[in-house]
Design an enzyme around this catalytic site. Structure first.
Site, mmCIF file in Angstrom:
data_model
loop_
_atom_site.group_PDB
_atom_site.id
_atom_site.type_symbol
_atom_site.label_atom_id
_atom_site.label_comp_id
_atom_site.label_asym_id
_atom_site.label_seq_id
_atom_site.Cartn_x
_atom_site.Cartn_y
_atom_site.Cartn_z
ATOM 1 N N TYR A 1 -8.346 14.406 -0.903
ATOM 2 C CA TYR A 1 -8.412 13.703 0.201
ATOM 3 C C TYR A 1 -8.117 14.807 1.481
ATOM 4 C CZ TYR A 1 -6.802 10.561 3.890
ATOM 5 O OH TYR A 1 -6.417 9.994 5.126
ATOM 6 N N TYR B 1 -13.180 12.210 1.120
ATOM 7 C CA TYR B 1 -12.621 11.935 -0.274
ATOM 8 C C TYR B 1 -13.555 12.288 -1.406
ATOM 9 C CZ TYR B 1 -10.555 8.102 2.728
ATOM 10 O OH TYR B 1 -10.056 7.296 3.872
ATOM 11 N N GLU C 1 -12.701 11.801 8.017
ATOM 12 C CA GLU C 1 -11.941 11.702 6.674
ATOM 13 C C GLU C 1 -12.829 11.782 5.328
ATOM 14 O OE1 GLU C 1 -8.411 8.371 6.008
ATOM 15 O OE2 GLU C 1 -10.165 7.616 6.752
ATOM 16 N N ASN D 1 0.923 -1.191 0.044
ATOM 17 C CA ASN D 1 0.058 0.038 -0.025
ATOM 18 C C ASN D 1 0.944 1.378 0.002
ATOM 19 O OD1 ASN D 1 -2.520 1.500 2.163
ATOM 20 N ND2 ASN D 1 -2.291 1.404 0.101
ATOM 21 N N GLU E 1 -3.162 6.686 -4.841
ATOM 22 C CA GLU E 1 -2.998 5.531 -4.332
ATOM 23 C C GLU E 1 -3.017 4.173 -4.864
ATOM 24 O OE1 GLU E 1 -4.137 3.409 -0.258
ATOM 25 O OE2 GLU E 1 -5.298 4.963 -0.626
#
Length: 338
Positions: free
Chosen positions: A119, A130, A128, A87, A220
């Protein structure tokens, strides 16, 4: 915001976790958008790091494998990762999030599980969030609760909410909500009107916190491979010099000017200005560098360069200008007074 890096949370689906862990509209009541002279050399990162480069905040994180991110001019970065990476995530943007208009362009070539998203985090309700613009073989909101949709910037975005329980965050191990807007028509380039997502989330009962942490345009990869080359900047049109923001003189009373991007051409761009709360107003536009006003409509505009003044001419509270860029695509500073 801490400068330390947070280990990834365990998960069954791909997760974004960066560093210390989107016609555009920008509300300005004295906001200054000024060029900043930076000429830092390209820098390639392969170890976890956060900081600033050419006037932009950046974050790079990985847990293993061959992933790297190269910081380039202004808001541009490029990345590459292979199948040995479990990751990784990285990107450029701003140390403090807000209702800014974010534009980006570039290339994004994932092979497998990956995505490209605006983000960020808030505190004083830990959230959080996105705005997912593109993704590979896996929709990152899978398993989340659908809360509605919002149509903005040329597509429908599906809105989701999920919850993390006792999971790593920018404030240590906490329980918090994640907010998602996932674009139905994938793209790698365009304008994200962040305020439209924030407002749609609020209408769905998804309130952000009052204290914003960072906001970055991130790539990502999760057990996949691929590459990206992304350039991000604030406002519409083409990217100009590295922008910085600082408070300006507030407008008088409740007078507020709202900038939104109009058409853009090879050498000029249009801006729309909407004045809110008052009908007897004076708006001041402070142009950048060698920019000048080629045309205006629906207001009486005095001056063509430097500081330009606009007043009502009986056509309402919305007017527009055409600005000759002369190589400077930074939006002007705007103030409003009664």
């Amino acid at each position: 915001m801490k400068d330390t890096l947070v280990k990834p949370r365990s998960r069954g689906r791909m997760r974004l976790l960066i560093g210390t862990a989107c016609a555009a509209a920008l509300v300005v009541s004295g906001m200054v958008i000024a060029p900043s002279a930076h000429a830092e050399a390209d820098r390639t990162l392969s170890q976890n790091s956060t900081g600033t480069h050419n006037g932009y905040y950046y974050s790079f994180w990985k847990d293993s494998g061959n992933a790297s991110m190269t910081l380039r001019e202004n808001g541009r970065y490029s990345s590459r990762w292979d199948g040995s990476t479990n990751n990784w995530v990285g990107g450029k943007g701003w140390a403090t999030g807000t209702r800014r208009t974010v534009s980006y362009s570039g290339s994004y070539q994932p092979n497998g599980n990956s995505y490209l998203a605006l983000y960020g985090w808030t505190r004083n309700q830990l959230i959080e969030y996105y705005v997912v613009e593109n993704f590979g073989t896996y929709n990152p909101s899978s398993g989340a609760t659908r809360m509605g949709s919002v149509t903005t910037d040329g597509s429908v975005y599906d809105i989701y909410r999920s919850q993390r329980v006792n999971a790593p965050s920018i404030d240590g191990t906490r329980t918090f909500y994640q907010y998602w807007s996932v674009r139905q028509q994938k793209r790698t380039g365009g304008t994200i009107t962040t305020a439209n997502h924030f407002d749609a989330w609020a209408r769905a009962g998804m309130q952000l916190g009052s204290n914003h942490s960072y906001q970055v345009m991130a790539t990502e990869g999760y057990r996949s491979s691929g590459s990206s080359d992304i350039n991000v900047w604030e406002g519409g049109g083409n990217p100009g010099p590295s922008p910085t923001s600082s408070p300006g003189n507030p407008g008088q009373g409740n007078c507020t000017a709202v900038l939104s991007a109009g058409q853009q051409f090879g050498d000029r761009f249009n801006l729309n200005v909407s004045v809110q709360n008052v009908s007897n107003w004076t708006v001041t536009l402070t142009l950048n560098g060698s920019q000048w006003i080629q045309n205006s409509w629906n207001a009486s505009v005095s001056g063509t360069s430097g500081t330009v003044t606009a007043r009502p001419n009986g056509s309402g509270n919305t007017f527009g200008v055409t600005i000759m860029a002369n190589g400077n695509w930074t939006w002007p500073t705007v103030t409003c007074r009664t």
